[in-house]
Design a protein around this motif. Structure first.
Motif, PDB file in Angstrom:
ATOM      1  N   ASN A  20       0.813  -1.210   0.000  1.00  0.00           N
ATOM      2  CA  ASN A  20       0.000   0.000   0.000  1.00  0.00           C
ATOM      3  C   ASN A  20       0.848   1.262   0.000  1.00  0.00           C
TER       4      ASN A  20
ATOM      5  N   GLY B 244      -0.388   4.723   3.999  1.00  0.00           N
ATOM      6  CA  GLY B 244      -0.465   3.272   3.991  1.00  0.00           C
ATOM      7  C   GLY B 244       0.244   2.663   5.182  1.00  0.00           C
TER       8      GLY B 244
ATOM      9  N   SER C 201      -1.876   0.533   7.421  1.00  0.00           N
ATOM     10  CA  SER C 201      -2.626  -0.554   6.792  1.00  0.00           C
ATOM     11  C   SER C 201      -2.798  -1.764   7.702  1.00  0.00           C
TER      12      SER C 201
ATOM     13  N   MET D 105      -8.764  -1.283   2.224  1.00  0.00           N
ATOM     14  CA  MET D 105      -8.698  -0.247   3.254  1.00  0.00           C
ATOM     15  C   MET D 105      -9.907   0.676   3.205  1.00  0.00           C
TER      16      MET D 105
END
Length: 478
Positions: free
Chosen positions: A24, A206, A209, A297
């Motif tokens: 991510n 990210g 995450s 997400m």
């Protein structure tokens, strides 16, 4: 999905959780960002270094928070447990906004590298390519979290190896004459540092995450923190070396107008077009892989909030471990934003979307860092070792200051548009609060307050036990 004993099956081990974080973080942004920050001068390389330190601090804070609250939702969970429903809602809403705006930005970045493979196309063809990049990962998500994990592992390996190759080999082709000036424009290096950092933050969005998907991670009290730090450090190595290689191999005047800077760098290193085409293919794979993770997400924050009655209930429905309505809604919104940007012909689409993403990301980051400070200051001090308390407080203060600095660097236009997105959510919160049964909100807030008041220090055996009372009154069905 549940095990035979009725417990929830956690599908992500440490390698998969680390791949989720790294995948991510290393999305499409890194493939376009060297050109986006080149106009600010090489001060942007210093900004990358500062961002790396801040991102690692955030990763450590998220890891510590996950020890207390190892639930799906990450920053939303922490903000709500510390400050109540409204703060939790703002965190979830802002993070949700960030995810689908970010997905639109990733799709736009992917089109530039797709041009390297196909030789360009019309605006309508570009739009179709961008929409395909949005919807193919959405279909993978709808197939279940097992597919999300598999796609993430494969795409992370396929993009990490060639990126690291360019980052290392590019240093042998480094020419200081290509760097350009340290600052650009009026020569104010502090302004350039802040402005370039605001754009570059997109490349580190990210880091949360693993915390956001803690409900899917095995042994989240340990693995969320490890995955967050390992994924961030791995991405940082690729970022810093890769950006330095691109800056040193592509002449500055060409870099500022490039739509595929890594491809241009490889072409300079090896000549011809084959190297650039190979990197472009890796970039497309990387972007699709990042969209795969970010699509998941985009559904996790509203899922966690919906379980607590702070998002429409339909967001809490899961199929094969995936909140399907959240996936579909975020993909549709990203589609509408992408269509709008391509049909209106707005210049600098990627930079505009990146800055809105930056502002939206900093809201849950700020609230999470503040929640960590709150837990430390109101926890049972007799259970907190002084060294650990000091370390965690310094990290939380650093993460808060870092996020606040990025809000300032995002610029007036990005903050203005980001605030509009944020304040729109207040209407949704009012509507949901009005529909909740009388006394439910007060009862939830009281229960949350009692749970916070008894939160012990992170790292103790009591911390895991204290996480249970913080759950909503209604059992969470995963």
């Amino acid at each position: 999905m549940h095990d035979t004993d009725g417990t929830h099956t956690r599908r992500f081990g440490l390698p998969t959780a680390t791949a989720l974080v790294m995948g991510n973080i290393i999305g499409g942004g890194i493939f376009l960002l060297p050109a986006s920050v080149a106009p600010f001068g090489t001060v942007s390389l210093l900004a990358f270094g500062v961002l790396t330190v801040g991102a690692i601090a955030l990763a450590l804070v998220f890891g510590r928070l996950a020890e207390r609250h190892p639930r799906t939702g990450g920053p939303y969970v922490y903000a709500r447990e510390a400050f109540g429903d409204f703060a939790g809602f703002l965190s979830a809403w802002s993070f949700w906004t960030m995810t689908w705006v970010s997905n639109a930005a990733l799709a736009v970045a992917g089109v530039g590298y797709f041009h390297v493979l196909t030789g360009g196309g019309s605006k309508s063809q570009d739009l179709l390519v961008a929409l395909a990049m949005l919807w193919l990962p959405a279909l993978a998500n709808l197939a279940g979290t097992r597919w999300v994990g598999a796609v993430q592992m494969i795409s992370t390996v396929m993009k990490f190896v060639p990126l690291l190759f360019v980052a290392v080999i590019g240093l042998f082709f480094f020419d200081p004459g290509n760097l350009g000036s340290f600052t650009a424009g009026d020569g104010n290096w502090t302004g350039g540092l802040t402005a370039s950092a605001a754009i570059l933050l997109y490349s580190y969005v990210g880091v949360e995450s693993a915390a956001m998907s803690a409900g899917e991670v095995r042994d989240p009290e340990r693995n969320v923190g490890r995955a967050s730090v390992l994924g961030t450090i791995g991405a940082a190595v690729v970022y810093l070396l890769g950006t330095l290689s691109v800056f040193g191999s592509v002449p500055h005047d060409k870099l500022v107008t490039s739509t595929a800077p890594f491809s241009d760098a490889v072409n300079v290193m090896f000549g011809g077009e084959w190297g650039g085409t190979l990197i472009a293919a890796c970039a497309v794979i990387s972007i699709v892989g990042a969209l795969n993770g970010w699509t998941l997400m985009s559904a996790q924050a509203p899922y966690a909030a919906a379980k607590d009655g702070l998002f429409p209930a339909v967001f809490a429905k899961k199929r094969r471990g995936v909140p399907t309505f959240g996936v579909l809604t975020a993909t549709v919104l990203a589609t509408l934003l992408t269509v709008f940007n391509y049909t209106t012909g707005v210049a600098g689409v990627f930079e505009i979307l990146v800055l809105i993403t930056t502002f939206s990301a900093t809201v849950p980051y700020l609230l999470a860092a503040a929640a960590q400070m709150y837990f430390l200051l109101t926890g049972r001090r007799d259970k907190v070792r002084p060294a650990r308390f000091t370390r965690d407080m310094v990290l939380a203060l650093g993460a808060f200051a870092f996020s606040f600095w990025l809000v300032a660097g995002a610029g007036y236009a990005a903050v203005y548009q980001g605030v509009l997105f944020l304040f729109t959510g207040i209407i949704v919160y009012v509507w949901l609060a009005a529909r909740r049964p009388a006394g439910e909100a007060a009862g939830t807030a009281e229960a949350a307050g009692e749970a916070v008041a008894t939160v012990p220090a992170a790292g103790t055996a009591e911390a895991a036990e204290a996480a249970e009372p913080a759950e909503p009154a209604e059992p969470v069905k995963r």
